[in-house]
Design a protein around this motif. Structure first.
Motif, mmCIF file in Angstrom:
data_model
loop_
_atom_site.group_PDB
_atom_site.id
_atom_site.type_symbol
_atom_site.label_atom_id
_atom_site.label_comp_id
_atom_site.label_asym_id
_atom_site.label_seq_id
_atom_site.Cartn_x
_atom_site.Cartn_y
_atom_site.Cartn_z
ATOM 1 N N UNK A 63 -56.577 -17.997 29.988
ATOM 2 C CA UNK A 63 -55.892 -16.878 29.348
ATOM 3 C C UNK A 63 -54.571 -16.657 30.071
ATOM 4 N N UNK A 64 -53.589 -16.240 29.326
ATOM 5 C CA UNK A 64 -52.334 -15.741 29.919
ATOM 6 C C UNK A 64 -52.316 -14.255 29.612
ATOM 7 N N UNK A 65 -52.233 -13.453 30.654
ATOM 8 C CA UNK A 65 -52.239 -12.002 30.474
ATOM 9 C C UNK A 65 -50.804 -11.493 30.582
ATOM 10 N N UNK A 66 -50.310 -10.850 29.533
ATOM 11 C CA UNK A 66 -48.967 -10.258 29.557
ATOM 12 C C UNK A 66 -48.919 -9.158 30.632
ATOM 13 N N UNK A 67 -47.733 -8.694 31.008
ATOM 14 C CA UNK A 67 -47.603 -7.845 32.201
ATOM 15 C C UNK A 67 -48.533 -6.628 32.241
ATOM 16 N N UNK A 68 -49.157 -6.463 33.418
ATOM 17 C CA UNK A 68 -50.036 -5.310 33.666
ATOM 18 C C UNK A 68 -49.548 -4.510 34.856
ATOM 19 N N UNK A 69 -48.337 -4.796 35.294
ATOM 20 C CA UNK A 69 -47.818 -4.167 36.512
ATOM 21 C C UNK A 69 -47.400 -2.722 36.232
ATOM 22 N N UNK A 70 -47.268 -1.937 37.315
ATOM 23 C CA UNK A 70 -46.722 -0.588 37.118
ATOM 24 C C UNK A 70 -45.377 -0.674 36.399
ATOM 25 N N UNK A 71 -45.187 0.175 35.421
ATOM 26 C CA UNK A 71 -43.996 0.064 34.576
ATOM 27 C C UNK A 71 -43.811 1.344 33.786
ATOM 28 N N UNK A 72 -42.578 1.787 33.603
ATOM 29 C CA UNK A 72 -42.340 2.926 32.703
ATOM 30 C C UNK A 72 -42.584 2.562 31.235
ATOM 31 N N UNK A 73 -42.878 1.291 30.941
ATOM 32 C CA UNK A 73 -43.215 0.864 29.569
ATOM 33 C C UNK A 73 -42.071 1.082 28.593
ATOM 34 N N UNK A 74 -40.863 0.871 29.051
ATOM 35 C CA UNK A 74 -39.742 0.920 28.116
ATOM 36 C C UNK A 74 -39.777 -0.315 27.226
ATOM 37 N N UNK A 75 -40.226 -1.442 27.795
ATOM 38 C CA UNK A 75 -40.338 -2.682 27.014
ATOM 39 C C UNK A 75 -41.747 -3.252 27.177
ATOM 40 N N UNK A 76 -42.728 -2.384 26.903
ATOM 41 C CA UNK A 76 -44.138 -2.784 26.914
ATOM 42 C C UNK A 76 -44.522 -3.580 28.167
ATOM 43 N N UNK A 77 -44.055 -3.125 29.308
ATOM 44 C CA UNK A 77 -44.483 -3.738 30.575
ATOM 45 C C UNK A 77 -43.556 -4.826 31.077
ATOM 46 N N UNK A 78 -42.617 -5.283 30.247
ATOM 47 C CA UNK A 78 -41.635 -6.279 30.714
ATOM 48 C C UNK A 78 -40.501 -5.592 31.483
ATOM 49 N N UNK A 79 -40.751 -4.367 31.882
ATOM 50 C CA UNK A 79 -39.870 -3.629 32.781
ATOM 51 C C UNK A 79 -40.752 -3.243 33.980
ATOM 52 N N UNK A 80 -40.763 -4.109 34.985
ATOM 53 C CA UNK A 80 -41.736 -3.997 36.072
ATOM 54 C C UNK A 80 -41.167 -3.143 37.206
ATOM 55 N N UNK A 81 -41.921 -2.143 37.651
ATOM 56 C CA UNK A 81 -41.424 -1.330 38.763
ATOM 57 C C UNK A 81 -42.106 -1.685 40.082
ATOM 58 N N UNK A 82 -43.169 -2.484 40.040
ATOM 59 C CA UNK A 82 -43.793 -2.959 41.278
ATOM 60 C C UNK A 82 -44.528 -4.248 40.943
#
Ligand code: GLC
Ligand code: CA
Length: 587
Positions: A63-82
Motif C-alpha cells: 500500500x502507498x499511504x498518502x500523507x498522514x503527517x501533522x498538517x493544517x490540511x490546506x491541501x489535504x495533507x500535502x502541506x506538512x508541518x512536521x
C-alpha cells in the motif's frame, strides 16, 4: 534533453533486479477517506487497521499511504508541518507502528508519501523564517526574493493565481516590504530552497527515520519540482501555462502534448543529484527500498531519467493515465514506456486513477475532446455510468496484464465513479477557491469509501459524519454488496491480481499480435491480453475459454465456433500456450 549531469546514463549496473517492487501491485490509500474508526468524519489509521483483511483479500503487494503527517490540511495533507509525526486526527505513532506490523504480517509492504518540494507555512522552519527577517539563515531554507516592482517573476501557481506571496502583509514589518516567497502550489505551501544544506539534511534524516520504523518505500511528491532554473527566469508561457486551452476540435491531451517543456520551475537537470543522494542513503539503511517519482514531465524519456540505476526505482506513468480510451495512443505509450524504462533497466509502471484525477470509471465515459482535468461539477455534462464502468473494468484488466508494476487507487476495486454532482459548498480542494470557482477540483475522487450497503455513511464510520459528502446509492458499490458476487468489480480485481501473480505477468514482456483497428492484442509470455475499444464485438480466432474477462459472464458464453467474442468495451486474458488454445484456426 536533461543529460547534463555527469553521472550514470543508466549504464551503472543495477543491484535491484530482484526487487519486490518490479512487478508489484501497489494500492493507494487516501487516509482521510478510507475508513473512520472514531466517527469524527475523518478517516484514520485505526480505520485502515480494521480493513487490512480487505487489502489481503484483494491480493496487493503493497500500500502507498498518502500523507498522514501533522498538517493544517490546506491541501489535504500535502502541506506538512512536521515530517516526523502523525496528525492527531489520524492517530498516534504507536497506532501507525501497529498498522505497519499488521500489514507486514499479511505480506503487504508499506510505502509512504514524501513531500520535499514544499512544507506547510505552519512548519516551524517557515514560522522561524518569517520571524527572523530578510537575509537570515532561516529564510534561506525557503525561496525568498526582494523585488521593488511587483512579483520577482511571472510564474503562476499550479493552483491558480501568482506563485509569489508578498511577505509584508503576513509580518506587518516594514523591513519585509517588497519581499516575496515562492509557492508553486497554495500560498500556505512555501517551496523549499534545495540549495540549502539544512534542507538536504532534513530529508536524509526523514528517510532514515521512516525506514527504521519499517517503511518499505516512498512516493516522492512533485519529484520534478525541487530544483528551479538558475536565476528564476520568467516563464515564456507566462502564468497561464497550467491552464492550456485546447483549440476547437482539438482534444485536451493533444493540446497539452504540444507544450515544449514544463517551464523553468520544473524538471531541471540538477534535481537528479538529489535522488542520487537519497539512493545512497537508502542503500545504507535498507534493501530494495522503493522510491517512486511523481513527475509530470513531457515525455517517457524525461521520466526515465528519474529511474536510472543510481536514482529512483520507478516513476508513475502519467502518459498511460492520460491516453484515454484510444487504442493507438495506448499502444504507443506502452511501446515507448517499455523501451525508455527498459533502456535504463527500470520496470515500467501503469496507473489509471489517483487522488488528483477524475476516477477512471467516470473519466473513460467521456469523449477524448472533453477535458476532465481536474474535476467535474454538477453543471458539466454527466458521464454514462454503465459505459464508464465497462471501460474501467476493461482498462484495468488490460493494465494488469502488462509487465512491470501497477498502481491502484482506493475504491477503484469497487468500480467507484467520480462524485460529479458535489455541491459547491462542500468543496475543499484549494483549486476551487484559487481559480475563482473555474475549476471544480479533485474532491470528487476523494469521497469517503462505502464499506456496507446501508448505514449513515455506508460503513465508513458509525456516526454518519463525513468530511466530504457521499453521493446517494454509494452503498451499492460497497464490498459488502459485492462480496461473493461472480460478476462484481471486486471479484474481478481479486481474480485478476491473483492470476497476474500466478502467471508472472508482472515479470513478462510484450509481443504484439495483429489486430483490427481499435483493438489491442498482445502476448505476455503464454498469456494473450486483449482490449476492444470499439463499439463492435471482435472475434479472437482460435482461442479457447478466456482465463478471465472484464465483462459480465452470467449466463453468457464468450466462445462461439469461431473463437472468443470480445464485446465492445471489453478485455480478456487468453491462454495462448500450446494446448491452451485449439492451436490456431478452429475450423
Ligand atoms: C502532488 C499531489 C497533489 C498535491 C500536490 C502539491 O501533485 O499528488 O495532491 O496537491 O502535489 O503537494
Ligand atoms: Ca477519525
Amino acid at each position: 534533453m536533461t543529460s547534463t549531469s555527469s553521472c550514470s546514463q543508466g549504464l551503472a549496473p543495477r543491484t535491484d533486479t530482484d526487487a519486490w517492487w518490479r512487478d508489484a501491485v501497489i494500492y493507494q490509500i487516501y487516509p482521510r477517506s478510507f475508513a473512520d474508526a472514531n466517527g469524527d468524519g475523518i478517516g484514520d489509521i485505526q480505520g485502515i487497521r480494521e480493513h487490512v483483511d480487505h487489502l489481503a483479500a484483494l491480493g496487493v503487494d503493497a500500500v502507498w499511504i498518502s500523507p498522514f503527517y501533522p498538517s493544517p490540511q490546506v491541501d489535504a495533507g500535502y502541506d506538512v508541518s512536521d515530517y516526523f509525526s502523525l496528525a492527531p486526527e489520524y492517530g498516534t505513532l504507536a497506532e501507525l507502528d501497529a498498522l505497519i506490523a499488521d500489514l507486514h504480517e499479511v505480506g503487504i509492504r508499506v510505502v509512504i508519501d514524501l513531500v520535499p518540494n514544499h512544507s506547510s507555512d505552519q512548519h516551524e522552519w517557515f514560522r522561524a523564517a518569517l520571524e527572523a527577517g530578510p537575509g537570515s539563515p532561516e529564510r534561506d531554507r525557503y525561496i525568498f526574493r526582494h523585488s521593488a516592482d511587483g512579483a520577482p517573476n511571472n510564474w503562476g501557481s499550479l493552483f491558480g493565481g501568482p506563485a509569489w506571496q508578498p511577505v509584508e502583509p503576513l509580518t506587518g514589518r516594514s523591513q519585509d516590504q517588497d519581499w516575496y516567497y515562492l509557492h508553486l502550489f497554495a500560498a500556505e505551501q512555501p517551496d523549499f530552497n534545495w540549495s540549502n544544506e539544512d534542507v538536504h539534511e532534513h530529508f536524509r534524516t526523514f528517510l532514515r527515520f521512516w525506514v527504521e520504523r519499517g517503511i518499505d518505500g516512498f512516493r516522492v511528491d512533485v519529484a520534478h519540482g525541487l530544483v528551479k532554473a538558475e536565476g528564476l527566469p520568467d516563464d515564456d508561457l507566462g502564468p497561464d501555462r497550467w491552464n492550456v486551452v485546447a483549440a476547437e476540435g482539438e482534444d485536451a491531451a493533444s493540446a497539452r502534448d504540444k507544450l515544449p517543456d514544463v517551464g523553468p520551475a520544473f524538471n531541471q537537470p540538477g534535481v537528479h543529484d538529489i535522488y542520487r543522494e537519497w539512493r545512497s542513503v537508502l542503500d545504507e539503511v535498507g534493501t530494495d527500498i522503493l522510491l517512486v517519482a511523481e513527475a509530470w514531465v513531457p515525455t517517457e524519456a524525461d521520466a526515465a531519467l528519474y529511474v536510472r540505476a543510481d536514482e529512483m526505482s520507478q516513476a508513475f506513468n502519467f502518459p498511460f493515465l492520460t491516453a484515454g480510451w484510444d487504442a493507438d495512443r495506448l499502444r504507443r505509450v506502452i511501446d515507448v514506456s517499455l523501451s525508455e524504462y527498459g533502456a535504463v533497466g527500470a520496470p515500467a509502471t501503469w496507473v489509471l486513477s489517483n487522488h488528483d484525477v477524475v476516477r477512471h470509471a467516470s473519466r473513460l465515459a467521456y469523449p477524448a475532446d472533453m477535458d476532465t482535468d481536474p474535476g467535474i461539477g454538477p453543471k458539466d455534462p454527466q458521464p454514462d455510468a454503465e459505459l464508464g464502468l465497462a471501460r474501467a473494468r476493461a482498462a484495468t484488466l488490460f493494465m494488469l496484464g502488462l509487465p512491470g508494476s501497477a498502481y491502484l487507487y482506493q475504491g477503484e476495486e469497487l468500480g467507484l465513479p467520480e462524485h460529479t454532482t458535489m455541491e459547491d459548498e462542500a468543496r475543499q480542494d484549494p483549486l476551487w477557491e484559487r481559480t475563482n470557482h473555474l475549476i471544480p477540483g479533485r474532491d470528487g475522487c476523494r469521497v469517503p469509501l462505502p464499506w456496507t450497503r446501508d448505514g449513515a455513511s455506508y460503513g465508513y464510520n458509525a456516526t454518519g459524519r463525513t468530511w466530504l459528502p457521499q453521493p446517494e446509492g454509494w452503498g451499492e458499490y460497497s464490498p459488502q454488496a459485492q462480496e461473493g458476487c461472480e460478476d462484481s468489480t471486486l471479484t474481478l480485481y481479486r481474480r485478476a491480481i491473483a492470476l497476474r501473480r500466478e502467471l508472472r505477468l508482472g515479470r513478462g514482456a510484450v509481443e504484439w499480435l495483429d489486430s483490427e483497428p481499435g483493438v489491442l492484442h498482445l502476448c505476455n509470455g503464454t498469456t494473450g491480453i486483449v482490449l476492444n475499444t470499439t463499439e463492435q464485438p471482435v472475434v479472437i480466432e482460435g482461442a479457447g475459454q478466456p482465463l478471465i474477462t472484464s465483462w459480465h459472464r452470467s449466463g453468457a458464453d464468450a466462445v462461439d465456433a469461431a473463437g472468443v467474442v470480445v464485446p465492445p468495451n471489453g478485455a480478456c486474458w487468453l491462454d495462448a500456450s500450446a494446448g491452451g488454445t485449439d492451436g490456431g484456426d478452429p475450423r
